[in-house]
Scaffold this active site. Sequence first.
Site, PDB file in Angstrom:
ATOM      1  N   THR A 287       0.765  -1.163   0.000  1.00 51.64           N
ATOM      2  CA  THR A 287       0.012   0.102   0.106  1.00 51.64           C
ATOM      3  C   THR A 287       0.806   1.300  -0.073  1.00 51.64           C
ATOM      4  O   THR A 287       2.054   1.448   0.570  1.00 51.64           O
ATOM      5  CB  THR A 287      -0.948  -0.001   1.383  1.00 51.64           C
ATOM      6  OG1 THR A 287      -1.667  -1.109   1.257  1.00 51.64           O
ATOM      7  CG2 THR A 287      -1.747   1.366   1.300  1.00 51.64           C
ATOM      8  N   VAL A 288       0.405   2.072  -0.562  1.00 42.72           N
ATOM      9  CA  VAL A 288       0.992   3.454  -0.582  1.00 42.72           C
ATOM     10  C   VAL A 288       0.296   4.445   0.207  1.00 42.72           C
ATOM     11  O   VAL A 288      -1.083   4.690  -0.012  1.00 42.72           O
ATOM     12  CB  VAL A 288       1.360   3.964  -1.883  1.00 42.72           C
ATOM     13  CG1 VAL A 288       2.636   3.077  -2.742  1.00 42.72           C
ATOM     14  CG2 VAL A 288       0.376   4.258  -2.936  1.00 42.72           C
TER      15      VAL A 288
ATOM     16  N   ARG B 204       4.522   1.728   6.878  1.00 45.16           N
ATOM     17  CA  ARG B 204       5.213   2.985   6.476  1.00 45.16           C
ATOM     18  C   ARG B 204       4.346   4.054   6.631  1.00 45.16           C
ATOM     19  O   ARG B 204       3.378   4.174   6.088  1.00 45.16           O
ATOM     20  CB  ARG B 204       5.811   2.985   4.979  1.00 45.16           C
ATOM     21  CG  ARG B 204       6.766   1.657   4.724  1.00 45.16           C
ATOM     22  CD  ARG B 204       7.020   1.306   3.401  1.00 45.16           C
ATOM     23  NE  ARG B 204       5.673   1.045   2.684  1.00 45.16           N
ATOM     24  CZ  ARG B 204       5.665   1.336   1.310  1.00 45.16           C
ATOM     25  NH1 ARG B 204       6.473   1.741   0.488  1.00 45.16           N
ATOM     26  NH2 ARG B 204       4.558   0.739   0.598  1.00 45.16           N
TER      27      ARG B 204
END
Length: 536
Positions: free
Chosen positions: A356-357, A509
């Site tokens: 995922t971003v 992240r």
Amino acid sequence: MEFDALYQNYPSNRYCVTARNGMVCTGSNLATAAGLEILKKGGNAVDAAIATAAALTVVEPTANGIGSDAFALVWMKDKLYGLNSSGPAPKNISIDKVKALGYNDKMPVYGWTPVTVPGAPKAWAKLSERFGKLSLYECLEPAIRYAKDGYHLSPMLAKMFKNATEKYHKTLDGAAFKEWFRVFTKDGKPYEFGEMITLPDHAKSLELIGKTNAKAFYEGEIADALVRQSQRDGGFFCKEDLAAFDARWVEPIGVHYHGYDVWEIPPNGQGIVALMALNILKEFNFCHKEDTISFHRQFEAIKMAFADGMKYVTDPQEMAVDYHDLITKERGAARAKEISDIAKEPQFKELPKSGTVYLCTADGEGNMVSYIQSNYMGFGSGIVVEGYGVALQNRGADFSLDPEHYNALKPGKRTYHTIIPGFLTKDGKAIGPFGVMGGYMQPQGHVQVVMNLIDYHMNPQMALDAPRWQWMHGKKFMVEPSFPLAIVQQLQAMGHEIEIASNGVAFGRGQIIWRLDNGVLVGGCESRTDSNIACY
């Protein structure tokens, strides 16, 4: 000169970044540069978010793509808006048809079967139409340029390319996957750190999406190619699946936590899991970060929240309960009383009857965006639309093949979704967007970041850098190598099963942008990957 770009033999130290006119935070320096370019061109935070998201499909295809789903929280002119752009299962799919393919116990991970309608292009179009100052095509221009001209691989990106290539050589077999190897490898070999990759087919699709306001993807030539390939290779898509899809504006949901309001997208997303955990934890006072009882309470609360989430969360039109009832003050207080001084197995609690971003942006006018998009498991399904570079997500892998399950596969249904953007406000004013990527780590990351900021008064960078933990299953937790050993031992004595990870890759992240009272923007970015902030 020879060196290992991933070897960090000394601890790294980052400070917060400040700016006044605009800020973009995400996991790629090229993507953040794209967002900053759009801000300087006269775009607002929404335009910058679209540009950054589109660029990420090019410069971080290992985690997302044009075939992704997307969610957004938008603070625009002193109001918070939510957008759910996750797509449903094809109308021609069914449990019986999937089982007839030989999948009796669970949905497959790769191939056409787990692909649901991609939502990212529609999200870009909807955001641009409602809030953008520039055209969609202008916002996609930096991404188109990266795809045409090429870019060089950063350290963590190169590692993810290598991991995916090695994994797919072992798991993907058949003609349906040949396009993935053609587009994303060098004749079957992975791209390496510092090497250049170009994605001309990707550029073509982005141009079509930009010029048609995404209609080419859902009604035009990209849709035609996707459906044709699906039907050729045994998938379930028809043109109506794509043409009928639309992203949904939704009312964000939140809980009041120790003086602040924490906001998430409502189900089918799992953001409510983070809210349920915080709704329990707000019954306690937390003063010291390195405190065993504090971690114990966090562990127990996240297990309760996931147990309830896994029981109830699915497509909101299919939910057996009103999701607002899961985050009432009374329910949080009752759950908090269940926490004792020993670790327990996770158990859901019945309501009273009645992956995922991630990126965030901010502009000088006070507008802010919390945005997330994902192909789910790395590159997703392993399917790439031939000639268009569109890597398709495998979000349908989370559907159950048990007809009685809350998240049972149905035609046109949206599955439980892991990607979640977060936002923080106080007294009706925006503090800012935050997010942590990583499948089921995401709500856990949200809880930890929120507590680091509010309870432990950490700055945005330290709130991200602090050692993280992750619930795995049962009483088992995994902690980062830098997690205090003495606390690990004390938690084990309380019945928790603790494993110390060898690195921080599995712990998500994150990105944060806060706005101070004087309008100054303060950003923190993830130290566990190729993260970057661009500002001016």
